[in-house]
Design a protein around this motif. Structure first.
Motif, short mmCIF file in Angstrom:
data_model
loop_
_atom_site.label_atom_id
_atom_site.label_comp_id
_atom_site.label_asym_id
_atom_site.label_seq_id
_atom_site.Cartn_x
_atom_site.Cartn_y
_atom_site.Cartn_z
N THR A 280 0.85 -1.19 0.00
CA THR A 280 0.00 0.00 0.00
C THR A 280 0.89 1.24 0.00
O THR A 280 1.97 1.24 0.60
N SER A 281 0.44 2.26 -0.70
CA SER A 281 1.20 3.49 -0.82
C SER A 281 0.89 4.42 0.35
O SER A 281 -0.26 4.58 0.74
N PHE A 282 1.93 5.03 0.91
CA PHE A 282 1.74 5.98 1.99
C PHE A 282 1.01 7.23 1.51
O PHE A 282 0.33 7.90 2.28
N GLU A 283 1.12 7.53 0.23
CA GLU A 283 0.52 8.75 -0.31
C GLU A 283 -0.99 8.66 -0.44
O GLU A 283 -1.71 9.58 -0.09
N ASP A 284 -1.50 7.54 -1.00
CA ASP A 284 -2.94 7.46 -1.24
C ASP A 284 -3.61 6.26 -0.57
O ASP A 284 -4.82 6.07 -0.72
N ARG A 285 -2.85 5.44 0.16
CA ARG A 285 -3.36 4.26 0.89
C ARG A 285 -3.94 3.19 -0.03
O ARG A 285 -4.60 2.27 0.42
N GLU A 286 -3.68 3.28 -1.33
CA GLU A 286 -4.22 2.30 -2.27
C GLU A 286 -3.27 1.11 -2.42
O GLU A 286 -2.10 1.17 -2.03
N LEU A 287 -3.79 0.02 -3.00
CA LEU A 287 -3.02 -1.21 -3.15
C LEU A 287 -2.31 -1.23 -4.50
O LEU A 287 -2.89 -0.89 -5.54
N TYR A 288 -1.04 -1.66 -4.48
CA TYR A 288 -0.23 -1.77 -5.70
C TYR A 288 0.55 -3.09 -5.66
O TYR A 288 0.66 -3.75 -4.63
N MET A 289 1.11 -3.43 -6.81
CA MET A 289 2.07 -4.51 -6.89
C MET A 289 3.24 -4.05 -7.75
O MET A 289 3.09 -3.17 -8.61
N MET A 290 4.43 -4.61 -7.50
CA MET A 290 5.61 -4.25 -8.29
C MET A 290 6.56 -5.44 -8.30
O MET A 290 6.44 -6.38 -7.51
#
Length: 357
Positions: A280-290
């Motif tokens: 999860t991104s600290f900026e928008d709290r959304e879920l990502y993968m990398m």
């Protein structure tokens, strides 16, 4: 003299009867009692389900060959890998699911460890015992002979020992086969963000946000990272941690602290499966993968599943490497999201909570 002897004999008989009654009560309370799983306990092999990424805040995730376990709000659920169906982890039809002896109730921050087909836990319901809780049945695997005036938390089994932090700021070591105290390592007290044992080395983060390593025999204590470390895990013979600062950066390094590599910034929570990091991104709290090297960051739009996932926030990220799945639990939602390790398949799993009183 004879009266004294007879009186003493009567007292001994009463104590013996009381002792036998207590043993009977304990036997009924703990099912099969100490040694219920049978034989010498040995957790030397890591086995299925012992994924250090699931221990970063002791979130209860674990998997066996046929099932996966996930904690939703207040209860533990079991997922059948073949069908994908999730059921409350309690096999007692008469259980109210509100008592701490229920196999579906655990503390929110405990370590679940899976070895072979069994799932082990130590929590508030098992002050003096180490339990198995797989397939909805709670049984005692080992009795621990602990002290009533000491608080115990953050327990992990390794080899034939149980390593537990205590309110004495010690790391207590007990023999799982006898329950007896073997050693107590001083000046050991954890912060929540990461505790695991690997290759005969104990890793944890203390309240000063230092990453500490100490051998399982208590020797060679060292500070691997001294600067604001959190969310510690290991993966493929490397350590991963988040450094808290202006950027909140995810790093990796070898098990000794060398070969430090910056992966990505603004990471709030994360877990790793295969060569993919879900975060999860600290900026928008959304879920990502990398990718595991930080390349190709991609949004994971689980909210498009609708229902309980719509406008939901991520609570925790769990991984089931043998199954190839990632579990996303949601804040205050009676559901979780299952995602394939490569992100190609995603589905919402609704779960029904038991009544509360």
């Amino acid at each position: 003299m004879r009266r004294t002897h007879n009186k003493t004999l009567r007292h001994m008989t009463h104590y013996l009867a009381a002792g036998l009654l207590l043993l009977a009560i304990l036997f009924l309370s703990y099912g099969c009692g100490y040694g219920a799983k049978g034989g010498k306990i040995d957790f030397t092999g890591q086995g299925i389900g012992n994924t250090s990424g699931n221990l970063m805040q002791n979130y209860p995730f674990a998997e066996t060959e046929h099932d996966a376990y996930v904690y939703i709000n207040t209860h533990l659920f079991r997922i059948n890998k073949a069908s994908g169906q999730a059921v409350l982890n309690c096999a007692d039809p008469g259980c109210s699911h509100t008592d701490l002896n229920c196999a579906a109730i655990t503390e929110q921050w405990i370590a679940l460890q899976a070895f072979e087909s069994s799932v082990y836990a130590h929590d508030a319901a098992s002050y003096d015992a180490f339990f198995t809780i797989e397939m909805g049945v709670r049984e005692v695997a080992a009795m621990l002979n602990r002290e009533a005036n000491v608080e115990y938390y953050s327990s992990l089994a390794y080899g034939d020992r149980l390593y537990t932090f205590t309110s004495r700021e010690e790391l207590e070591v007990r023999d799982l086969n006898t329950g007896e105290l073997v050693a107590a390592y001083p000046n050991c007290y954890p912060f929540m963000h990461g505790y695991f044992i690997e290759n005969d080395v104990i890793y944890f983060i203390n309240p000063n946000l230092e990453l500490i390593a100490i051998n399982t025999d208590g020797g060679n204590r060292r500070v691997i990272e001294a600067d604001r470390a959190s969310y510690l895990m290991s993966h493929q013979e490397r350590l991963y941690f988040i450094q808290r600062g202006e950027k909140i950066t995810l790093y990796s390094m070898d098990l000794g602290g060398g070969d430090r590599i910056k992966i990505s910034e603004n990471i709030m929570d994360y877990n790793i499966i295969g060569d993919t990091i879900f975060y999860t991104s600290f900026e928008d709290r959304e879920l990502y993968m990398m990718n595991i090297d930080g390349s190709n960051p991609t949004p994971v739009d689980f909210k498009s599943l609708g229902g309980a996932a719509e406008d939901a926030q991520v609570f925790a990220i769990g991984v089931f490497p043998s199954w190839g799945k990632v579990a996303i639990t949601l804040v205050n939602r009676e559901a979780f999201v299952l995602i394939s390790a490569d992100g190609s398949d995603m589905r919402l799993v609704d779960v029904k909570f038991p009544p509360t009183r």
